[in-house]
Enzyme design. Structure first.
Site, PDB file in Angstrom:
ATOM      1  N   GLY A  21       0.809  -1.211   0.000  1.00  0.00           N
ATOM      2  CA  GLY A  21       0.000   0.000   0.000  1.00  0.00           C
ATOM      3  C   GLY A  21       0.839   1.256   0.000  1.00  0.00           C
ATOM      4  O   GLY A  21       0.312   2.372   0.053  1.00  0.00           O
ATOM      5  N   ILE A  41      12.636  12.937  -2.927  1.00  0.00           N
ATOM      6  CA  ILE A  41      11.243  12.488  -2.869  1.00  0.00           C
ATOM      7  C   ILE A  41      10.822  12.062  -4.273  1.00  0.00           C
ATOM      8  O   ILE A  41      10.717  12.885  -5.181  1.00  0.00           O
ATOM      9  CB  ILE A  41      10.327  13.599  -2.328  1.00  0.00           C
ATOM     10  CG1 ILE A  41      10.805  14.055  -0.946  1.00  0.00           C
ATOM     11  CG2 ILE A  41       8.889  13.095  -2.252  1.00  0.00           C
ATOM     12  CD1 ILE A  41      10.889  12.958   0.100  1.00  0.00           C
ATOM     13  N   LEU A  42      10.588  10.776  -4.446  1.00  0.00           N
ATOM     14  CA  LEU A  42      10.274  10.242  -5.772  1.00  0.00           C
ATOM     15  C   LEU A  42       8.886  10.648  -6.240  1.00  0.00           C
ATOM     16  O   LEU A  42       8.665  10.890  -7.430  1.00  0.00           O
ATOM     17  CB  LEU A  42      10.387   8.719  -5.754  1.00  0.00           C
ATOM     18  CG  LEU A  42      11.774   8.151  -5.454  1.00  0.00           C
ATOM     19  CD1 LEU A  42      11.716   6.636  -5.335  1.00  0.00           C
ATOM     20  CD2 LEU A  42      12.770   8.564  -6.525  1.00  0.00           C
ATOM     21  N   PRO A  47       5.770  13.071  -4.524  1.00  0.00           N
ATOM     22  CA  PRO A  47       5.256  13.817  -3.376  1.00  0.00           C
ATOM     23  C   PRO A  47       3.878  13.351  -2.905  1.00  0.00           C
ATOM     24  O   PRO A  47       3.563  13.451  -1.717  1.00  0.00           O
ATOM     25  CB  PRO A  47       5.200  15.262  -3.892  1.00  0.00           C
ATOM     26  CG  PRO A  47       6.167  15.309  -5.019  1.00  0.00           C
ATOM     27  CD  PRO A  47       6.129  13.951  -5.653  1.00  0.00           C
ATOM     28  N   LYS A  78      15.584   8.107   0.721  1.00  0.00           N
ATOM     29  CA  LYS A  78      15.514   7.500   2.048  1.00  0.00           C
ATOM     30  C   LYS A  78      14.080   7.042   2.272  1.00  0.00           C
ATOM     31  O   LYS A  78      13.135   7.740   1.896  1.00  0.00           O
ATOM     32  CB  LYS A  78      15.924   8.501   3.128  1.00  0.00           C
ATOM     33  CG  LYS A  78      17.348   9.016   2.992  1.00  0.00           C
ATOM     34  CD  LYS A  78      17.677  10.036   4.075  1.00  0.00           C
ATOM     35  CE  LYS A  78      19.111  10.533   3.957  1.00  0.00           C
ATOM     36  NZ  LYS A  78      19.458  11.520   5.008  1.00  0.00           N
ATOM     37  N   GLY A  79      13.911   5.881   2.848  1.00  0.00           N
ATOM     38  CA  GLY A  79      12.565   5.342   3.026  1.00  0.00           C
ATOM     39  C   GLY A  79      11.712   6.215   3.923  1.00  0.00           C
ATOM     40  O   GLY A  79      12.202   6.866   4.850  1.00  0.00           O
ATOM     41  N   GLU A 123       8.503   4.476   7.838  1.00  0.00           N
ATOM     42  CA  GLU A 123       8.582   4.514   9.294  1.00  0.00           C
ATOM     43  C   GLU A 123       8.779   5.908   9.880  1.00  0.00           C
ATOM     44  O   GLU A 123       8.315   6.195  10.982  1.00  0.00           O
ATOM     45  CB  GLU A 123       9.726   3.608   9.774  1.00  0.00           C
ATOM     46  CG  GLU A 123       9.320   2.190  10.086  1.00  0.00           C
ATOM     47  CD  GLU A 123       9.469   1.242   8.907  1.00  0.00           C
ATOM     48  OE1 GLU A 123       9.252   0.039   9.089  1.00  0.00           O
ATOM     49  OE2 GLU A 123       9.807   1.703   7.811  1.00  0.00           O
TER      50      GLU A 123
END
Length: 743
Positions: free
Chosen positions: A471, A634-635, A637, A706-707, A710
């Site tokens: 998701g 940011i791939l 937004p 960066k992920g 989380e």
């Protein structure tokens, strides 16, 4: 040239999901399908002495009841049951023997022609036990807490670092001291889609399995090992997942039971778990933390001690990174950090969104807020006073860290400068108003992965990797990366995932999929581009005969000369020269470990929260919140904002609502439904705002990302707790903050 990375592209899988075209594990239509119903143990510890199945087996349409007494002989070795997320210890093996290890343990599977019949037949089965005394009360057994057993898991979840300086002397000498105990209850993932496995039995004993999992190849590995099957005879498909949050990182027991039944009966079998059974495996563990901070009168933090105690099962040592965060956030010269486990008669806990981070960081950030109040220093100023650009534990500089900008932009957007620092100083009608803030941090990691890129005969780009999309928008961002790398219109690009037959990818978790699989997609498309360029140079009268790869660019589904973009060859023309065959390339992306070992790599955030607290009833409402995130490039937004918003909502949930209640008389979680396990509804969520701070990182991975899965949650619980203190003057260190704790 149109580019897509960095643009708010709509989810490419959105139409499939809203129209019902997307199929989940329990929705596949299979001929001659039978259904399994899991019977769960009524006790938490003991031995099964008798299972009476005769009455159930006499029902027409009931095919078999599988128990430990008639299950097939399997590979029961520990290593056979290991998966990519298995902690040290001996994994749980369903139906292995008569021993009961935890309440709700699967002890039998009823297989019948219909789901309703299997459920009814299960109610006719009688089980007798020899009951033993169980231990599920965490706080009552803290005295036997011990160090975790370390295994390969310690590579991803390192133990606490060695002490720095001399905490005892520094703390004793500190003129300003704070200390406190911080507690959070057990929590369960509760995704909307419950766990299910549909096992299609095919000729030659081959299996096609539709499974709910965050790693199709992880489930394939598990099934192959346990049942002694060749990888090529087991195919696992998980194209769509209705939420997971970590609950799908390990294969769950319905997969084992469905495969066992399908192989024994030589029929296709589906096993689905109920909402109640979703509370019988894996949860965020109960954790108690003791924190002591010492500081000088000017706010320089000189000493920290952070001790954490967490639960685990009797058979595995599940660990989290709970206490390590202080050295990553603050340059504290004297530090002592410990982490210990208390084995109990429960199922092994399981990674749950920001595991360890959303446990340890909120406790630390509440202690920092307490120190700020005691010093009379603004909470933001105290954090800036103790700012560091190095990870003190690893003694490495950060590859990038724009946390200062997170503080500045977040505070400005929120209006933090208008805060009256005195608790109970602000009201709105009959409610107390509180403002709080906190810092967030989460690792930015990358692992190895493979991807395949194929330019089809009709000029379309097809890219695949065996990752998952829980998701988060994986389908979409991978499509964007592929489209930009080969200069294709996004409508001509299709990204596929969730099939164990696809190129190797790790489980989707830890906020590393964008970096890990995204890098593999980029490399695969680049390598395909090189191959296409070589083919273009060999074409008759090629305009690129004397050109090098650096002389061209890929744009608008063409290869064009940089010096004169009008000189071009379409990708469709190139593939047409390939004898009617598609052109493909499969490539591997691996982190540059020699480069990365010189840097610490993390995403950072700052959360600012306003709460309303009813003075009479003690009810808390988050009225607005701002999270500023430094997450590299940011791939997308739109999908990125959704990730942060989802984390903020869960932070509200963790701080104010979520709690799995264990009845220690039975050793069982009792609020095992969405009616009684409280999570936010629309009325609980008000004004949430997200800021993405510009951050360029050329070190962390080829994409500079960066992920974000989380980082959106870790700061929120502390910001809310700190806001509640500001509103009421009461410091609540036990989450969730329910009205009884405020009255």
């Amino acid at each position: 040239m149109i580019t897509y990375v960095g643009k708010p592209v709509n989810r490419v899988d959105g139409v499939a999901k809203v129209t019902g075209k997307a199929k989940y594990a329990a929705e596949y239509k299979v001929p001659d399908l039978v259904h399994g119903w899991v019977i769960s143990s009524e006790i938490a510890k003991g031995t099964i002495t008798r299972i009476q199945t005769d009455e159930a087996l006499q029902l027409p349409g009931v095919i078999q009841v599988f128990t430990h007494e008639n299950r097939p002989d399997l590979a029961w070795f520990d290593l056979s049951y290991k998966d990519q997320d298995a902690p040290p210890g001996s994994p749980f093996r369903p139906l292995r023997d008569a021993e009961i290890k935890f309440s709700g343990q699967p002890i039998a599977l009823v297989v019948a022609e219909t789901l309703e019949l299997a459920r009814y037949a299960a109610s006719l089965i009688r089980v007798e036990y020899e009951v033993e005394n169980h231990e599920t009360e965490f706080e009552a057994h803290l005295s036997r807490a011990r160090d975790p057993k370390l295994g390969l898991a310690s590579l991803l979840k390192p133990p606490p670092p060695k002490p720095r300086g001399n905490f005892d002397e520094a703390f004793a000498a500190a003129p300003v001291q704070v200390s406190g105990e911080y507690v959070h209850s057990a929590e369960h993932h509760n995704p909307m889609e419950m766990f299910a496995s549909t096992v299609v039995y095919e000729k030659n004993d081959k299996l096609t399995i539709y499974d709910k999992t965050q790693g199709a190849q992880n489930s394939q590995l598990y099934v192959s090992q346990v049942f002694g099957l060749s990888f090529k005879d087991v195919r696992v498909i998980s194209s769509y997942i209705g939420g997971a949050f970590g609950s799908g990182l390990r294969p769950q027991y319905q997969l084992f039971l469905a495969v066992l039944a399908a192989r024994e009966l030589r029929r296709s079998v589906r096993v689905s778990l109920t909402r109640q059974q979703m509370f019988t495996f894996g949860h965020r563990p109960v954790t108690i933390q003791d924190i002591k901070l010492g500081a000088s009168e000017d706010g320089t933090i000189t000493a920290i001690r952070h001790d954490a105690f967490a639960e685990t099962s009797r058979f595995e040592d599940y660990t989290e990174i709970v206490v390590n965060w202080s050295g990553m956030l603050y340059p504290i010269p004297n530090s002592k950090l410990t982490y210990k486990l208390v084995p109990l008669d429960v199922f092994t806990p399981l990674d749950m969104r920001a595991p360890g981070g959303v446990t340890g960081v909120p406790a630390l950030e509440c202690a920092i807020d307490e120190l700020a109040f005691k010093l009379g220093i603004d909470p933001v100023e105290l954090r800036l006073k103790n700012y560091t650009d190095r990870d003190m534990d690893a003694d490495l500089p950060y590859s990038s860290k724009e946390l200062r900008e997170c503080f500045r932009q977040g505070a400005e957007r929120f209006g933090w400068a208008n805060r009256n620092p005195q608790p109970r100083s602000t009201r709105r009608g009959h409610t107390l108003i509180g403002w709080g803030m906190a810092t967030g941090i989460w690792d930015a990691t990358q692992g190895p992965a493979r991807a395949e890129a194929v330019l089809t005969v009709n000029g379309k780009l097809r890219v695949s990797s065996a990752t998952a999309d829980i998701g988060t928008g994986t389908y979409t961002i991978m499509t964007q990366i592929a489209a930009d790398t080969l200069g294709m219109p996004i409508a001509d690009v299709l990204f596929k995932l969730g099939d164990s037959d696809m190129p190797l990818a790790p489980i989707e978790g830890g906020s590393w999929t964008a970096a890990t699989v995204g890098s593999a997609v980029k490399v695969a498309c680049e390598e395909l581009g090189k191959k296409l360029f070589k083919m273009a140079r060999k074409m008759k009268n090629s305009p690129f005969a004397r050109a090098n790869l650096d002389d061209v660019l890929f744009a608008d589904a063409h290869i064009r000369l940089k010096s004169d973009p009008s000189v071009a060859v379409s990708l469709r023309e190139i593939v047409d020269q390939n004898g009617g065959h598609a052109v493909s390339e499969t490539s591997t992306s691996t982190p540059n470990f020699l480069k990365l070992r010189k840097y610490a790599r993390s995403a950072h955030s700052a959360a600012f929260v306003e709460v309303e607290v009813d003075e009479d009833f003690g009810t808390v409402r988050v009225t607005r919140a701002v999270t500023a995130v430094a997450g590299g490039r940011i791939l997308n937004p739109k999908t990125a904002r959704s990730q942060i918003l989802g984390g903020m909502v869960w932070g509200i949930s963790k701080a104010l609502e979520e709690e799995s209640v264990l009845d220690h008389q039975f050793g069982r979680f009792m609020n095992h439904s969405l009616a009684e396990y409280h999570v936010p509804v629309n009325a609980d969520i008000q004004n949430l705002d997200v800021i993405f701070v510009d951050e360029t990182d050329t070190i962390v991975n080829p994409l500079g990302v960066k992920g974000l899965g989380e980082i959106g949650i870790v700061a929120m619980p502390a910001a809310i707790a700190n806001a509640v203190f500001h509103a009421t003057g009461k410091r609540i260190r036990n989450l969730p903050i329910t009205l009884d704790k405020l009255l």
